[in-house]
Design an enzyme around this catalytic site. Structure first.
Site, PDB file in Angstrom:
ATOM      1  N   TYR A 123       0.824  -1.209  -0.007  1.00  0.00           N
ATOM      2  CA  TYR A 123      -0.019   0.007   0.045  1.00  0.00           C
ATOM      3  C   TYR A 123       0.872   1.373  -0.095  1.00  0.00           C
ATOM      4  O   TYR A 123       0.389   2.347   0.182  1.00  0.00           O
ATOM      5  CB  TYR A 123      -1.104   0.064   1.299  1.00  0.00           C
ATOM      6  CG  TYR A 123      -2.021  -0.936   1.312  1.00  0.00           C
ATOM      7  CD1 TYR A 123      -2.133  -2.019   0.314  1.00  0.00           C
ATOM      8  CD2 TYR A 123      -3.071  -0.952   2.197  1.00  0.00           C
ATOM      9  CE1 TYR A 123      -2.951  -3.071   0.253  1.00  0.00           C
ATOM     10  CE2 TYR A 123      -3.996  -2.317   2.432  1.00  0.00           C
ATOM     11  CZ  TYR A 123      -4.068  -3.023   1.158  1.00  0.00           C
ATOM     12  OH  TYR A 123      -5.039  -3.915   1.299  1.00  0.00           O
ATOM     13  N   LYS A 174       4.823 -14.258   4.249  1.00  0.00           N
ATOM     14  CA  LYS A 174       4.657 -15.039   3.205  1.00  0.00           C
ATOM     15  C   LYS A 174       6.128 -15.264   2.638  1.00  0.00           C
ATOM     16  O   LYS A 174       6.492 -15.141   1.374  1.00  0.00           O
ATOM     17  CB  LYS A 174       3.705 -14.799   2.082  1.00  0.00           C
ATOM     18  CG  LYS A 174       3.287 -15.515   0.820  1.00  0.00           C
ATOM     19  CD  LYS A 174       2.539 -16.710   1.366  1.00  0.00           C
ATOM     20  CE  LYS A 174       2.460 -17.897   0.019  1.00  0.00           C
ATOM     21  NZ  LYS A 174       1.600 -18.727   0.453  1.00  0.00           N
ATOM     22  N   ASP A 207      -1.714 -17.967   4.377  1.00  0.00           N
ATOM     23  CA  ASP A 207      -2.698 -18.713   4.001  1.00  0.00           C
ATOM     24  C   ASP A 207      -2.999 -19.731   5.140  1.00  0.00           C
ATOM     25  O   ASP A 207      -4.145 -20.045   5.345  1.00  0.00           O
ATOM     26  CB  ASP A 207      -2.469 -19.209   2.588  1.00  0.00           C
ATOM     27  CG  ASP A 207      -1.104 -19.815   2.461  1.00  0.00           C
ATOM     28  OD1 ASP A 207      -0.334 -19.272   3.176  1.00  0.00           O
ATOM     29  OD2 ASP A 207      -0.868 -20.450   1.435  1.00  0.00           O
ATOM     30  N   ASP A 231      -4.859  -5.737   6.660  1.00  0.00           N
ATOM     31  CA  ASP A 231      -5.930  -5.178   6.507  1.00  0.00           C
ATOM     32  C   ASP A 231      -7.034  -6.392   6.309  1.00  0.00           C
ATOM     33  O   ASP A 231      -8.296  -6.346   6.783  1.00  0.00           O
ATOM     34  CB  ASP A 231      -5.872  -4.518   4.619  1.00  0.00           C
ATOM     35  CG  ASP A 231      -7.053  -3.772   4.356  1.00  0.00           C
ATOM     36  OD1 ASP A 231      -8.032  -3.636   5.252  1.00  0.00           O
ATOM     37  OD2 ASP A 231      -7.241  -3.337   3.196  1.00  0.00           O
TER      38      ASP A 231
HETATM   39 MG    MG Z   1      -9.787  -2.514   5.428  1.00  0.00          MG
END
Ligand code: MG
Ligand code: NAI
Length: 339
Positions: A123, A174, A207, A231
């Site tokens: 982001y 990850k 995951d 998020d």
């Molecule tokens: Mg959000």
């Protein structure tokens, strides 16, 4: 006396924030509120959703208690949340998801606090199209992970665990695939864990973590992770305990700390006195916790949980037959906080 910038917000904001202020003040802790506009309310008066005087008030007080804001569509306005995140380097987004007794949820044993890195990763805003033959043939987003940015959020998670007597920090990554970026985050976490021998440290691949959170949520305590994963996982965790109207979040930064609900301004129910004030009330409890007013925070937590469990003084989203409004629910919680 704590000096706080109070942003009533849009839609249901002013009514739920009024209830939250009543509850926070019922603890006996003294506050001086500096009420400032942001969002649509500010656009109407100042022609910008984030006026300079609001920013200045937060800069001086370093604390903000914020109602939900309606994001103006069009007009070239920048997102208020992004503006505040950048202005005050709000690097950690902290969201507790703790089961409420008396709700018909799938689980009653969830007690997870997600600490999400809030300024870097995918982001970071470094994105572009690649064109060829007059059309877009590819797109790239660049994930940026820095040592400094990772250290500050991971340290925050460990300190939070210690201060709140939590036992375990799980770092989610990850690193098997994204070896550089999430690998760096993981390496820094492992190094830092040595400074906190009293806190158990684990790491999980995103995951596997998502599956385990749904199957055995009780194995998670504090989670620290990067922007994108955080998020998603923080919404997943909120869903495990009843969702939007009940979940609060803190944005912790270098320049300030800002406390709010996870939900938005709910224009569909604004002005009807039926919005559930619990999320912003719990945001108020997080603010007290942040200030070290742990007894006051606990009193609010207890009162909210009792009221929800009894299922009587609750808004219609929690009990369809209820005629109790935002204001009445807030007043009942405040009454119990006073004891
Ligand atoms: Mg959000
Ligand atoms: P929303 O969260 O406002 O509403 C989604 C649904 O949940 C609606 O049906 C609403 O009535 C219900 N709801 C939300 N809070 C509730 C509460 N306290 N009690 C009972 N029911 C509740 O999301 P939506 O409709 O997507 O967004 C509305 C506006 O809020 C948009 O302009 C959006 O950009 C903004 N927003 C602002 C946020 C913030 O300031 N932090 C966060 C999320 C959205």
């Amino acid at each position: 006396m704590y000096r706080v910038t109070l942003i009533p917000g849009d839609g249901i904001g002013p009514s739920i924030m009024e209830a939250a202020v009543e509850v926070v003040e019922a603890t006996g802790v003294k506050f001086e509120w500096d009420t400032r506009l942001a969002g649509m309310a500010a656009v109407e008066k100042f022609d910008t959703p984030i006026p300079f005087e609001t920013i200045e008030s937060i800069r001086e007080r370093k604390l903000a208690f914020k109602g939900p804001l309606t994001t103006p569509v069009g007009g070239g306005f920048r997102s208020v949340n992004v503006a505040l995140r950048q202005e005050f380097e709000l690097f950690a987004n902290v969201r507790p998801a703790i089961s409420y007794e008396g709700l018909n949820n799938r689980y009653n044993n969830v007690n997870i606090v997600t600490v999400r890195e809030n300024t870097e990763g995918l982001y970071s805003g470094v994105e572009h199209f690649i064109k060829g033959d007059g059309k877009v043939i590819a797109a790239e987003s660049i994930s940026i992970i820095t040592r400094a940015g990772s250290e500050r959020v991971i340290r925050y998670a460990f300190d939070y665990a210690r201060q709140n007597k939590r036992k375990r920090v799980t770092l989610v990554h990850k690193a098997n695939i994204l070896k550089c970026t999430t690998g760096l985050f993981l390496e820094i976490g492992k190094e830092m864990a040595k400074e906190y021998p009293d806190i158990e440290f684990k790491d999980r691949i995103i995951d596997a973590c998502a599956m385990e959170m749904v199957m055995n949520p009780e194995v998670y305590d504090v989670i620290v992770t990067m922007n994108l994963f955080g998020d998603i996982l923080s919404d997943l965790a909120a869903g495990l305990v009843g969702g939007l109207g009940l979940t609060a979040g803190a944005n912790i930064g270098k320049g300030a700390a800002l406390f709010e609900a996870v939900h938005g301004s709910a224009p569909d129910i604004a002005g009807k006195n039926i919005a559930n004030p619990v999320a912003v009330i719990m945001a108020g409890a997080m603010m007290l916790e942040h200030l070290g007013e742990l007894d006051a925070a606990k009193k609010i937590d207890r009162a909210v949980r009792d009221v929800i469990k009894e299922n009587k003084f609750v808004t219609p989203d929690l009990n369809k037959a209820s005629k109790i409004g935002t204001k009445e629910m807030g007043t009942e919680i405040a009454r119990r906080v006073r004891g």
